[in-house]
Design a protein around this motif. Sequence first.
Motif, PDB file in Angstrom:
ATOM      1  N   VAL A   1       1.343   1.186  11.779  1.00  0.00           N
ATOM      2  CA  VAL A   1       1.866   1.848  10.953  1.00  0.00           C
ATOM      3  C   VAL A   1       3.152   1.218  10.288  1.00  0.00           C
ATOM      4  CG1 VAL A   1       3.305   4.022  10.775  1.00  0.00           C
ATOM      5  CG2 VAL A   1       1.667   4.264  12.026  1.00  0.00           C
ATOM      6  N   THR A   2       3.523   0.689   9.268  1.00  0.00           N
ATOM      7  CA  THR A   2       4.753   0.506   8.444  1.00  0.00           C
ATOM      8  C   THR A   2       5.577   0.636   7.109  1.00  0.00           C
ATOM      9  OG1 THR A   2       3.131  -1.136   6.591  1.00  0.00           O
ATOM     10  CG2 THR A   2       2.887  -1.964   8.948  1.00  0.00           C
ATOM     11  N   ALA A   3       6.393   0.079   6.936  1.00  0.00           N
ATOM     12  CA  ALA A   3       6.295   0.676   5.934  1.00  0.00           C
ATOM     13  C   ALA A   3       6.257   1.042   4.448  1.00  0.00           C
ATOM     14  CB  ALA A   3       8.415  -0.367   5.291  1.00  0.00           C
ATOM     15  N   TYR A   4       5.145   0.451   4.795  1.00  0.00           N
ATOM     16  CA  TYR A   4       4.886   0.251   3.150  1.00  0.00           C
ATOM     17  C   TYR A   4       3.431   1.433   3.215  1.00  0.00           C
ATOM     18  CZ  TYR A   4       7.100  -4.372   2.834  1.00  0.00           C
ATOM     19  OH  TYR A   4       7.482  -5.375   2.447  1.00  0.00           O
ATOM     20  N   GLY A   5       2.862   1.571   4.483  1.00  0.00           N
ATOM     21  CA  GLY A   5       2.285   2.719   4.841  1.00  0.00           C
ATOM     22  C   GLY A   5       1.240   3.010   5.861  1.00  0.00           C
ATOM     23  N   LEU A   6       0.132   2.784   5.935  1.00  0.00           N
ATOM     24  CA  LEU A   6      -0.771   3.597   7.707  1.00  0.00           C
ATOM     25  C   LEU A   6      -2.170   2.206   6.867  1.00  0.00           C
ATOM     26  CD1 LEU A   6      -0.262   7.292   7.588  1.00  0.00           C
ATOM     27  CD2 LEU A   6       0.261   6.045   8.468  1.00  0.00           C
ATOM     28  N   TYR A   7      -2.313   1.162   8.324  1.00  0.00           N
ATOM     29  CA  TYR A   7      -3.211   0.718   8.905  1.00  0.00           C
ATOM     30  C   TYR A   7      -4.700   1.457   9.568  1.00  0.00           C
ATOM     31  CZ  TYR A   7      -1.100  -3.331   6.969  1.00  0.00           C
ATOM     32  OH  TYR A   7      -0.831  -4.324   6.369  1.00  0.00           O
ATOM     33  N   VAL A   8      -5.716   1.843   8.517  1.00  0.00           N
ATOM     34  CA  VAL A   8      -7.150   2.831   9.427  1.00  0.00           C
ATOM     35  C   VAL A   8      -7.730   1.707  10.075  1.00  0.00           C
ATOM     36  CG1 VAL A   8      -7.991   4.830   9.304  1.00  0.00           C
ATOM     37  CG2 VAL A   8      -5.470   4.795   8.220  1.00  0.00           C
ATOM     38  N   GLU A   9      -8.433   2.003  10.699  1.00  0.00           N
ATOM     39  CA  GLU A   9      -9.781   0.851  11.458  1.00  0.00           C
ATOM     40  C   GLU A   9     -10.572   1.800  12.349  1.00  0.00           C
ATOM     41  OE1 GLU A   9     -10.791  -1.954  15.157  1.00  0.00           O
ATOM     42  OE2 GLU A   9      -8.783  -2.347  14.381  1.00  0.00           O
ATOM     43  N   LEU A  10     -11.910   1.142  11.409  1.00  0.00           N
ATOM     44  CA  LEU A  10     -13.180   2.034  11.181  1.00  0.00           C
ATOM     45  C   LEU A  10     -13.716   1.454  12.336  1.00  0.00           C
ATOM     46  CD1 LEU A  10     -14.141   1.661   7.457  1.00  0.00           C
ATOM     47  CD2 LEU A  10     -12.937   3.467   8.638  1.00  0.00           C
ATOM     48  N   PRO A  11     -15.224   2.405  12.645  1.00  0.00           N
ATOM     49  CA  PRO A  11     -15.684   1.803  14.398  1.00  0.00           C
ATOM     50  C   PRO A  11     -15.836   0.630  14.009  1.00  0.00           C
ATOM     51  CG  PRO A  11     -16.374   4.188  13.336  1.00  0.00           C
ATOM     52  CD  PRO A  11     -14.843   3.644  12.467  1.00  0.00           C
ATOM     53  N   ASN A  12     -16.607   0.439  13.110  1.00  0.00           N
ATOM     54  CA  ASN A  12     -16.935  -0.599  12.822  1.00  0.00           C
ATOM     55  C   ASN A  12     -16.144  -2.287  12.629  1.00  0.00           C
ATOM     56  OD1 ASN A  12     -16.240  -1.113  10.424  1.00  0.00           O
ATOM     57  ND2 ASN A  12     -17.612  -0.564   8.842  1.00  0.00           N
ATOM     58  N   THR A  13     -15.226  -1.888  12.953  1.00  0.00           N
ATOM     59  CA  THR A  13     -14.026  -3.344  13.267  1.00  0.00           C
ATOM     60  C   THR A  13     -13.269  -3.383  11.686  1.00  0.00           C
ATOM     61  OG1 THR A  13     -15.169  -5.645  12.590  1.00  0.00           O
ATOM     62  CG2 THR A  13     -15.253  -3.959  14.653  1.00  0.00           C
ATOM     63  N   VAL A  14     -14.206  -3.185  10.906  1.00  0.00           N
ATOM     64  CA  VAL A  14     -13.029  -2.670   9.242  1.00  0.00           C
ATOM     65  C   VAL A  14     -11.682  -2.252   9.307  1.00  0.00           C
ATOM     66  CG1 VAL A  14     -12.906  -2.607   6.148  1.00  0.00           C
ATOM     67  CG2 VAL A  14     -15.201  -3.197   8.064  1.00  0.00           C
ATOM     68  N   GLU A  15     -10.903  -2.950   8.683  1.00  0.00           N
ATOM     69  CA  GLU A  15      -9.453  -2.735   8.662  1.00  0.00           C
ATOM     70  C   GLU A  15      -8.623  -2.457   7.045  1.00  0.00           C
ATOM     71  OE1 GLU A  15      -5.777  -2.629  11.642  1.00  0.00           O
ATOM     72  OE2 GLU A  15      -6.111  -4.104   9.969  1.00  0.00           O
ATOM     73  N   GLY A  16      -8.322  -1.274   6.212  1.00  0.00           N
ATOM     74  CA  GLY A  16      -7.967  -0.743   5.600  1.00  0.00           C
ATOM     75  C   GLY A  16      -6.609  -0.411   5.331  1.00  0.00           C
ATOM     76  N   MET A  17      -5.720   0.177   4.598  1.00  0.00           N
ATOM     77  CA  MET A  17      -4.384   0.171   3.817  1.00  0.00           C
ATOM     78  C   MET A  17      -4.026   1.705   2.874  1.00  0.00           C
ATOM     79  SD  MET A  17      -1.272  -1.877   3.184  1.00  0.00           S
ATOM     80  CE  MET A  17      -0.077  -0.568   4.001  1.00  0.00           C
ATOM     81  N   ILE A  18      -3.525   1.981   3.634  1.00  0.00           N
ATOM     82  CA  ILE A  18      -3.500   3.803   2.823  1.00  0.00           C
ATOM     83  C   ILE A  18      -1.508   3.158   2.494  1.00  0.00           C
ATOM     84  CG2 ILE A  18      -2.992   6.268   3.061  1.00  0.00           C
ATOM     85  CD1 ILE A  18      -5.191   6.035   5.702  1.00  0.00           C
ATOM     86  N   HIS A  19      -1.503   3.032   1.246  1.00  0.00           N
ATOM     87  CA  HIS A  19      -0.372   2.621   0.807  1.00  0.00           C
ATOM     88  C   HIS A  19       0.795   3.656   0.547  1.00  0.00           C
ATOM     89  CE1 HIS A  19       2.800   1.019  -1.671  1.00  0.00           C
ATOM     90  NE2 HIS A  19       2.121  -0.005  -1.216  1.00  0.00           N
ATOM     91  N   ILE A  20       1.719   3.945   1.188  1.00  0.00           N
ATOM     92  CA  ILE A  20       2.395   4.843   1.239  1.00  0.00           C
ATOM     93  C   ILE A  20       2.419   6.063  -0.574  1.00  0.00           C
ATOM     94  CG2 ILE A  20       4.570   3.819   0.244  1.00  0.00           C
ATOM     95  CD1 ILE A  20       6.225   5.259   2.584  1.00  0.00           C
ATOM     96  N   THR A  21       2.853   4.849  -1.261  1.00  0.00           N
ATOM     97  CA  THR A  21       2.257   5.713  -2.653  1.00  0.00           C
ATOM     98  C   THR A  21       0.950   7.062  -2.072  1.00  0.00           C
ATOM     99  OG1 THR A  21       1.305   4.295  -3.756  1.00  0.00           O
ATOM    100  CG2 THR A  21       3.545   3.791  -4.105  1.00  0.00           C
ATOM    101  N   ALA A  22      -0.113   6.841  -1.641  1.00  0.00           N
ATOM    102  CA  ALA A  22      -0.977   7.078  -1.535  1.00  0.00           C
ATOM    103  C   ALA A  22      -0.727   8.506  -1.050  1.00  0.00           C
ATOM    104  CB  ALA A  22      -1.954   6.202  -1.278  1.00  0.00           C
TER     105      ALA A  22
END
Length: 707
Positions: free
Chosen positions: A635-656
């Motif tokens: 969790v950062t000021a820019y948004g949320l990082y989400v990790e999937l079960p397969n180890t892939v990580e992406g970001m939900i930007h705060i604007t989303a």
Amino acid sequence: MNQELLKERKKVIYDFICDELYVPMKIKEMAVLLNIPKKQRYELQEVLDALEAEGKIEVSVKGKYKKAQNALLTGVFESHSRGFGFVTVEGEDEDIFIPESKVHGALYHDTVQVALRPSRGRRREGEIVHIISHGLTSVVGTFEKCGNFGFVRPDNQKIAMDIFVPLERSKGAVDGHKVMVEFTSYGKPGKKPEGKIVEILGHRNDPGVDILSIVKEFDLPMAFSDKIYHQVENVAKDVSAADRSGRADFRDLLTVTIDGEDAKDLDDAVTVSKEDGFYQLGVHIADVANYVQEHSALDVEALKRGTSVYLVDRVIPMLPHQLSNGICSLNQGEDRLTLSCIMKIDAKGTVVDYKLAESVINVDRRMSYTVVNKIVSEHDPELCREYEDFVPMFELMKELADVLRAKRKGRGSIDFDFPESKVILDEQGRPVEIKPYERNAATKIIEDFMLIANETVAQDFFWREIPFVYRTHENPDPEKIHRLSTFINNFGYHIHTGGDDVHPKELQKLLTKIEDTPEEDLISRLTLRSMKRAQYSVDCVGHFGLAAQYYCHFTSPIRRYPDLQIHRIIKETLRGRMKENRMEHYQAVLPEVAKQCSSLERRADEAERETIKLKKVQYMSERIGEEFEGVISGVTAYGLYVELPNTVEGMIHITALEDDYFEFREETSEMIGENTGICYKLGQRVKIRVTGTDDLLRTIDFELADE
């Protein structure tokens, strides 16, 4: 004067000049006060010239030296894609922030002189006043044609400017070609850098070009010269009676290798037995030093590479495959020359006796982690029948590994068990599956055996007082540990520190407490980031993470140069050749070997990470619009990082994050909706939708999906 000596003398002379009792003065006066003979004053001049070039001292028209009034700092510039950057000064923990307006044409990895400027915040701020040398001579990028000229967009996003390429220097490149461009001009304020294309790697859509671009970006050497191959042909002969002469013969011992199914360079084999309550563990390592002689072309090339590099679609070996997969690989049923560490271990995991020996072995069976794990963990009846002659030894191996691990845990060894990524590619290099690479009982067996062998060898040579290369991991920075302590207090955890230091056992206890909690992943990662990076050193300062007083890398000379260098030292010692002249030789060469191999290891790690990140981006780019369940990993000021079960990580930007204004609370690592009170925090399960990817930035964008 070598670099280590120059560095040492620069400190002495600078401290001397800074003493107000002795400034300003001429070199002659300085030499007298420092008791430097006339014959050595040229060395003093060399030190003074270096200090002056760095802006630390200045010399008057009358030749008098004194401390510079506005001393400049020298460091390496790390640029950011948005224009600003940071200068890292050797020996200083805090970087210097450089605003975009104060960069003055410096590029990524340039060595620069920086003057400190007043700062509005707590971070030091500066201005680049001089570029001493450019760190890059060439870069990899994508060519784009524009009329009668072209330009290259660098793959490295830290290089914020395109590179102008005249058409006559484009080598016939067309739009979309991945190219290597060499700088002909580094530009200046208001003018872009210029270059010429020296190699066309292929079109960005061609199979394998994406990974080749990363190989070139990190300047990883691939092909071996004809001279190297000729030397390999001369040394890679079958083991003869003469080769076996004078060696301990362990061919009658029941011996196995245990590796991954696709492994080809098998550099370690093990034997285990038990008698009178004591375990007898033999760790046999390929005697690569027998085939790679010091100062030979093979040796020079191996040091230049430092390590093998394991990318998602290829291995760039430290040694040619004819060696690493051939005579130096401990293949089943073939005589092989080895360096063996035979240890007698009691029921508590203590090595009570050991012997190092040049040896010869013959592996009885090549085993895989998967098969051995099924035997020792699942007692698979079919496999137990197939390997019935080996099953008792495998069970004894697990028993001993459990003992060794318990002893290590008892002293405070820290075990970070993050899932590594395994990327499966098709024939075109496209990722078809990404999954966690899981450790099992078999991988832990080999890990435990290699660790105890490395510790035993390191301790032996420390007490022999022979020059050596250790694997060291220094204590964490007290300030980072304090920040970690403050953070975990929000979750009800604490760590005990004694003054400025923390014992590794405290961090181990913390990791045990957070097992299977929502915050486990985050606290584990923050704990890892609070620690320093392991490196090679000639000083035995211990290994914090392993809670080991003595540690080295002895077990992989096929793929790591420090291990190869250690083998040479061991062999010379065993043969009684470690005389004063050889001690002096190693004292002279090992510091640079340790420094260079630490740097090359970092390069290899970064290249490996970048290839995995790229393939993850490519994999998710074909799944835009699809929905997955994941866990909030950051969790950062820019948004949320989400990790999937397969180890892939992406970001939900705060604007989303729609339907509310969300505020980031740093002290608890939470994102809270101002009106709705909706809270997103670490470890929380969420459903996401893939919305986009970026190959160049190697990022993946998510948005929250409806539950």
